[in-house]
Design a protein around this motif. Sequence first.
Motif, mmCIF file in Angstrom:
data_model
loop_
_atom_site.group_PDB
_atom_site.id
_atom_site.type_symbol
_atom_site.label_atom_id
_atom_site.label_comp_id
_atom_site.label_asym_id
_atom_site.label_seq_id
_atom_site.Cartn_x
_atom_site.Cartn_y
_atom_site.Cartn_z
ATOM 1 N N GLY A 190 13.450 -1.891 6.071
ATOM 2 C CA GLY A 190 13.618 -2.808 4.956
ATOM 3 C C GLY A 190 12.331 -3.125 4.219
ATOM 4 N N ARG A 191 11.188 -2.743 4.795
ATOM 5 C CA ARG A 191 9.900 -3.021 4.140
ATOM 6 C C ARG A 191 9.179 -1.734 3.743
ATOM 7 N N PHE A 192 9.321 -0.692 4.525
ATOM 8 C CA PHE A 192 8.640 0.574 4.273
ATOM 9 C C PHE A 192 9.651 1.615 3.806
ATOM 10 N N ALA A 193 9.183 2.560 3.012
ATOM 11 C CA ALA A 193 10.032 3.657 2.551
ATOM 12 C C ALA A 193 9.239 4.957 2.583
ATOM 13 N N ILE A 194 9.827 5.957 3.207
ATOM 14 C CA ILE A 194 9.196 7.277 3.281
ATOM 15 C C ILE A 194 9.868 8.216 2.289
ATOM 16 N N SER A 195 9.077 9.063 1.679
ATOM 17 C CA SER A 195 9.609 10.063 0.740
ATOM 18 C C SER A 195 8.730 11.302 0.822
ATOM 19 N N ARG A 196 9.216 12.397 0.261
ATOM 20 C CA ARG A 196 8.418 13.620 0.294
ATOM 21 C C ARG A 196 8.612 14.428 -0.975
ATOM 22 N N ASP A 197 7.592 15.176 -1.301
ATOM 23 C CA ASP A 197 7.623 16.116 -2.418
ATOM 24 C C ASP A 197 7.478 17.494 -1.797
ATOM 25 N N ASN A 198 8.595 18.202 -1.674
ATOM 26 C CA ASN A 198 8.559 19.496 -0.991
ATOM 27 C C ASN A 198 7.696 20.504 -1.726
ATOM 28 N N ALA A 199 7.664 20.423 -3.033
ATOM 29 C CA ALA A 199 6.872 21.373 -3.818
ATOM 30 C C ALA A 199 5.381 21.210 -3.556
ATOM 31 N N LYS A 200 4.981 19.989 -3.203
ATOM 32 C CA LYS A 200 3.571 19.698 -2.955
ATOM 33 C C LYS A 200 3.256 19.598 -1.473
ATOM 34 N N ASN A 201 4.254 19.814 -0.619
ATOM 35 C CA ASN A 201 4.048 19.661 0.832
ATOM 36 C C ASN A 201 3.412 18.316 1.159
ATOM 37 N N THR A 202 3.908 17.287 0.503
ATOM 38 C CA THR A 202 3.312 15.955 0.629
ATOM 39 C C THR A 202 4.372 14.936 1.017
ATOM 40 N N VAL A 203 3.982 14.029 1.898
ATOM 41 C CA VAL A 203 4.851 12.935 2.288
ATOM 42 C C VAL A 203 4.156 11.629 1.931
ATOM 43 N N TYR A 204 4.961 10.651 1.536
ATOM 44 C CA TYR A 204 4.442 9.356 1.119
ATOM 45 C C TYR A 204 5.045 8.253 1.989
ATOM 46 N N GLY A 261 10.105 8.795 9.581
ATOM 47 C CA GLY A 261 10.150 10.241 9.541
ATOM 48 C C GLY A 261 11.127 10.703 8.479
ATOM 49 N N ILE A 262 10.928 11.926 7.999
ATOM 50 C CA ILE A 262 11.808 12.487 6.984
ATOM 51 C C ILE A 262 11.932 13.983 7.208
ATOM 52 N N THR A 263 13.172 14.483 7.159
ATOM 53 C CA THR A 263 13.409 15.902 7.363
ATOM 54 C C THR A 263 13.358 16.644 6.033
ATOM 55 N N SER A 264 13.484 17.968 6.126
ATOM 56 C CA SER A 264 13.419 18.791 4.921
ATOM 57 C C SER A 264 14.572 18.505 3.964
ATOM 58 N N ASP A 265 15.703 18.025 4.487
ATOM 59 C CA ASP A 265 16.843 17.728 3.607
ATOM 60 C C ASP A 265 16.869 16.278 3.165
ATOM 61 N N GLY A 266 15.812 15.521 3.522
ATOM 62 C CA GLY A 266 15.698 14.153 3.043
ATOM 63 C C GLY A 266 16.226 13.076 3.967
ATOM 64 N N LEU A 290 0.852 -1.179 0.000
ATOM 65 C CA LEU A 290 0.000 0.000 0.000
ATOM 66 C C LEU A 290 0.890 1.231 0.000
ATOM 67 N N ARG A 291 0.349 2.325 -0.511
ATOM 68 C CA ARG A 291 1.067 3.592 -0.488
ATOM 69 C C ARG A 291 0.173 4.643 0.152
ATOM 70 N N LEU A 292 0.652 5.210 1.243
ATOM 71 C CA LEU A 292 -0.073 6.271 1.925
ATOM 72 C C LEU A 292 0.460 7.630 1.474
ATOM 73 N N SER A 293 -0.434 8.606 1.442
ATOM 74 C CA SER A 293 -0.051 9.986 1.131
ATOM 75 C C SER A 293 -0.588 10.896 2.215
ATOM 76 N N CYS A 294 0.143 11.969 2.463
ATOM 77 C CA CYS A 294 -0.291 12.988 3.418
ATOM 78 C C CYS A 294 0.069 14.350 2.831
ATOM 79 N N ALA A 295 -0.955 15.144 2.581
ATOM 80 C CA ALA A 295 -0.750 16.464 2.002
ATOM 81 C C ALA A 295 -1.036 17.533 3.043
ATOM 82 N N ALA A 296 -0.087 18.440 3.217
ATOM 83 C CA ALA A 296 -0.256 19.555 4.136
ATOM 84 C C ALA A 296 -0.684 20.788 3.356
#
Length: 123
Positions: A65-79, A50-55, A18-24
């Motif tokens: 090893g099973r989950f991966a967090i990422s973010r799109d700073n332009a969209k204020n969104t974390v996945y 967790g993920i910081t502004s610098d990645g 599954l892929r979760l998204s969170c938009a601020a």
Amino acid sequence: QVQLVESGGGLVQAGGSLRLSCAASGNIFSINKMGWYRQAPGKQRELVAGITSDGSTNYGDSVKGRFAISRDNAKNTVYLQMNSLKPEDTAAYFCKAILTSRRNGYEGTYMYWGQGTQVTVSS
């Protein structure tokens, strides 16, 4: 006002993904850190990732090893990409953001939570 809106939860079989998204959104000047927590019935809320502004990222031991967090700073969104899901991953997943915004006329760093999205993994 700032809002965090999560999406992507649902029911999946063990071993699935599954892929979760969170938009601020709202009066946001900058986002310092975003992350995912989860809470199963009768248990305490725990860090998933967790993920910081610098990645820079960090993960709870049970999801490494099973989950991966990422973010799109332009969209204020974390996945949160969740692979090899297990029944013990079943929980309500909450997005958290630490960001700079204006609240009641004061600019400062505040913490916000989303409303949560349910993830259920069947065996």
